[in-house]
Design a protein around this motif. Structure first.
Motif: not given
Ligand SMILES: Cc1cc2nc3c(=O)[nH]c(=O)nc-3n(C[C@H](O)[C@H](O)[C@H](O)COP(=O)(O)OP(=O)(O)OC[C@H]3O[C@@H](n4cnc5c(N)ncnc54)[C@H](O)[C@@H]3O)c2cc1C
Length: 410
Positions: A124-140, A143-153
């Motif tokens: 289990i990996e916890i990413k703190l300061g990671a706010r979930v903004d969006e998600f995209a559903i695809h065949p695999n 994918t979740v887009a999140f943002s935090g103090p160091t930017g978006a990822s």
């Protein structure tokens, strides 16, 4: 991280952390995205009925929790206007009745125990300061887009679990843009060292005082060192933010002298600082998910705290979700629909029962007299407790986890 077994969890509350542990126990890798940069729980207590404690014990938390939980002997229901006992529910017998204990615990202690277990677990990996903004559903997967103090990822996985609470972003992105509705109730919470209480209030019990338009609950936490006090009353003011500081004077206004006994008012007057929550509700949701995305806990079914079941239902959800995904890891969307089918009716029944208890607790006049008579004479403590069997006797799916180890030979 192998994304073919990676599950993404939005939110590291009680629901998200329990789900992560349950999923890791079933062989999944988990990435938890939590918007807060530090995990700290505001001081308050929580009751964990046997349906929830059973799951936590099965997940291996009994030892860590043992020094911090309390096992109350009874729920003592008292009438506010007279201060007299109406009925006493023997929850101390939960272990014998339901095969698991009834616990009261400080939320911070529960969260710390869950976190310690999560940190022991390499999957289990916890990413703190990671706010979930969006998600995209695809065949695999998703994918979740999140943002935090160091930017978006962004991060990918085979499924996304929205355990992001009352104002869930995942729920909104699934299409429910309606805000939670204020329930016209406020809850004030505080903690006191047990020594400052009058001796008659230091019992190892859950105490529930019910009165017209308001009720008061207090019980020990942190192994009996502290007492958690919750005062709930009809109140339409919507406080800004999550919780806001309040004074004893503000709380006492809702527990007037002509309706509340001296002992209860003295208890409310004692703490210098309270925190106030506006209570919210949401009508049951017909669909919790789409494709490899679903909801869990308050994100799916926030409920009023009149049955003390919000966290318990999130904990139940977690273990059923892990079971469903473990059964069909190659088909996450089908697994999540199976989870939703298994959970929706029960979560919604409990949501509705909590709402009914709201009306039941806060009755006044002849209706309150009739209620008290039914509880005291018609039912009594044993039968009152038996009315909750459908909640407390819940068992997690049999094959969720490996069988418990056999006891050591004597
Ligand atoms: C007064 C009161 C008393 C209660 N008493 C009890 C009780 O005795 N027993 C009981 O079982 N329940 C009780 N409850 C209910 C219980 O507190 C909740 O049901 C439970 O905490 C819900 O857990 P959760 O994990 O679903 O959500 P939360 O605890 O709200 O956790 C959600 C997490 O998601 C994070 N988050 C939010 N948005 C995002 C985002 N976009 N990206 C990333 N992270 C995000 C938040 O920071 C938070 O950490 C009570 C509630 C109240 C108000």
């Amino acid at each position: 991280m192998a994304s073919s077994r990676t599950i993404l969890v939005a939110g590291a509350g009680i629901g998200g952390l329990t789900a992560s542990l349950a999923l890791a126990a079933r062989g999944f890798r988990v990435v938890v995205l939590e918007q807060a940069s530090r995990l700290e729980e505001t001081g308050a207590g929580i009751q964990l009925s046997p349906n929830a404690s059973r799951v936590l014990i099965r997940l291996g938390l009994a030892e860590t929790l043992a020094p911090v939980v309390c096992v109350p002997d009874v729920v003592r229901v008292r009438k506010a206007s007279s201060g007299r006992d109406i009925v006493t529910l023997p929850i101390g017998r939960s272990e014998r009745y339901y095969g698991a204990p009834y616990w009261t615990v400080h939320r911070g202690d529960l969260q710390a125990a869950l976190l310690a277990k999560v940190r022991e677990c390499g999957d289990i990996e916890i990413k703190l300061g990671a706010r979930v903004d969006e998600f995209a559903i695809h065949p695999n997967g998703v994918t979740v887009a999140f943002s935090g103090p160091t930017g978006a990822s962004d991060v990918g996985g085979i499924a996304l679990i929205g355990a992001d609470g009352l104002r869930s972003q995942v729920r909104e992105k699934l299409g429910d843009a309606r805000p939670p509705r204020p329930a016209g109730r406020a809850a004030w919470r505080t903690l006191l060292p047990v020594q400052v209480l009058a001796p008659e209030l230091r019992t190892p019990s859950v105490n529930l005082w019910i009165g017209r338009g308001a009720h008061l609950v207090h019980y020990p936490v942190r192994g009996g060192e502290l007492v958690n006090i919750v005062a709930i009353a009809t109140d339409d003011t919507e406080a800004p933010g999550w919780s806001s500081p309040a004074s004893s004077g503000e709380v006492l206004q809702h527990f007037p002298e002509n309706r509340w006994p001296l002992g209860a008012r003295a208890l409310i007057a004692r703490p210098e600082r309270w925190l106030r929550w506006t209570l919210y509700d949401r009508p049951p949701l017909k669909k919790w998910g789409r494709g490899p995305v679903t909801l869990l806990g308050d994100a799916a079914h926030p409920m009023l705290p009149f049955l003390a079941q919000g966290a318990a239902m999130a904990i139940e959800d977690a273990i059923v979700l892990a079971d469903a995904l473990a059964k069909r890891p190659e088909a996450p969307a089908a697994a999540l629909r199976a989870y939703e089918r298994a959970r929706r009716p029960r979560d919604h029944d409990v949501q509705r029962a909590a709402r009914r208890n709201d009306r039941f607790y806060h009755l006044g006049g002849p209706m309150a007299l009739a209620r008290d008579l039914v509880m005291r004479v018609g039912l009594g403590g044993e039968l009152m407790l038996a009315r909750y069997d459908w909640i407390y006797d819940w068992q997690p799916p049999a094959d969720v986890l490996a069988p418990e180890p056999a006891p050591e030979p004597a």
